[in-house]
Design a protein around this motif. Structure first.
Motif, mmCIF file in Angstrom:
data_model
loop_
_atom_site.group_PDB
_atom_site.id
_atom_site.type_symbol
_atom_site.label_atom_id
_atom_site.label_comp_id
_atom_site.label_asym_id
_atom_site.label_seq_id
_atom_site.Cartn_x
_atom_site.Cartn_y
_atom_site.Cartn_z
ATOM 1 N N VAL A 1 -43.022 138.065 3.990
ATOM 2 C CA VAL A 1 -43.482 137.199 2.909
ATOM 3 C C VAL A 1 -42.392 137.055 1.847
ATOM 4 N N ALA B 1 -51.039 135.802 4.255
ATOM 5 C CA ALA B 1 -50.469 136.729 3.275
ATOM 6 C C ALA B 1 -49.627 135.971 2.256
ATOM 7 N N THR C 1 -51.270 135.633 10.273
ATOM 8 C CA THR C 1 -51.222 136.771 9.354
ATOM 9 C C THR C 1 -50.238 136.504 8.226
ATOM 10 N N VAL D 1 -45.131 142.832 7.069
ATOM 11 C CA VAL D 1 -45.684 141.602 6.513
ATOM 12 C C VAL D 1 -45.105 141.360 5.123
ATOM 13 N N GLU D 2 -45.003 142.422 4.329
ATOM 14 C CA GLU D 2 -44.478 142.295 2.965
ATOM 15 C C GLU D 2 -43.033 141.817 2.976
ATOM 16 N N ARG E 1 -51.938 134.093 -0.155
ATOM 17 C CA ARG E 1 -52.458 134.998 -1.185
ATOM 18 C C ARG E 1 -51.426 135.228 -2.271
ATOM 19 N N ARG E 2 -50.175 135.449 -1.867
ATOM 20 C CA ARG E 2 -49.114 135.708 -2.842
ATOM 21 C C ARG E 2 -48.847 134.479 -3.707
#
Length: 207
Positions: free
Chosen positions: A184, A44, A40, A180-181, A47-48
């Motif tokens: 990341v 993520a 996960t 998650v944010e 993607r960033r």
């Protein structure tokens, strides 16, 4: 190794590829128990990074076992070979000037250290996705812990086989407490500190 196999240097160097891409290259090695959130977080982050214009790619443990490593089981010997192969593939991505995000349980310290030894200084960042066994079992996104407890999956890490926590990882991500944010963002900051990427103004510095 066969004596008639000779290394052939590439015409384009790693530095040239990094300069062309505008950022550094390295392996971000996500390790942790099944269900801790490795895949996960890796996806993520991927993607960033893509949104930031940075070339990256995810190598996921389950996906790799559908192809490259489909001939391997889960014995200690097969786990070792699984990680050895991934280390060699990840090294190729680093040579190509990209950030490669690897999401593998990789339970043994020795195996992770051997991958680190394949790479240059600063090219291997071990990210320990920390999560208690109890929480991973509660999540159990693939139902693997239930099957392991029923004896349907032998040598399952955390139940029948050990997981050796990293002793000195570059980063510990507490996926049991962090979103998650938040996770990341902590990894992006690590990449900035190691001068792999630069998000705000100025020239991006490679390794």
């Amino acid at each position: 190794m066969e004596s008639n196999i000779i290394w052939h240097d590439t015409a384009v160097t790693k530095k040239e590829r990094r300069d062309r891409n505008g950022h550094g290259s390295a392996v971000l090695w996500f390790t942790g128990l099944s269900g801790s959130g490795k895949s996960t977080l890796a996806n993520a982050l991927d993607r960033r990074l893509t949104q930031l214009g940075i070339k990256s790619f995810v190598l996921d443990g389950d996906n790799i076992r559908h192809g490259l490593n489909k001939d391997l089981g889960f014995s200690p010997e097969d786990r070792k070979e699984n990680i050895r192969r991934i280390g060699e593939v990840a090294k190729l991505f680093v040579e190509s000037g990209q950030l490669v995000l690897t999401a593998f349980i990789s339970p043994y310290r020795e195996d992770r250290d051997q991958v680190r030894a394949l790479l240059g200084q600063g090219e291997f960042l071990e990210i320990y996705v920390r999560c208690s066994l109890e929480e991973c079992e509660r999540r159990d996104p693939k139902g693997l812990y239930q099957r392991a407890r029923r004896g349907e999956i032998p040598e399952f890490t955390g139940i029948h086989a050990p997981y050796e926590e990293p002793l000195a990882p570059e980063l510990v991500v507490d996926s049991q407490r962090w979103t998650v944010e938040e996770s990341v963002e902590s990894i992006l900051k690590l990449c900035e500190e190691r001068q792999l990427i630069q998000r705000e103004g100025g020239e991006t510095i490679g390794l």
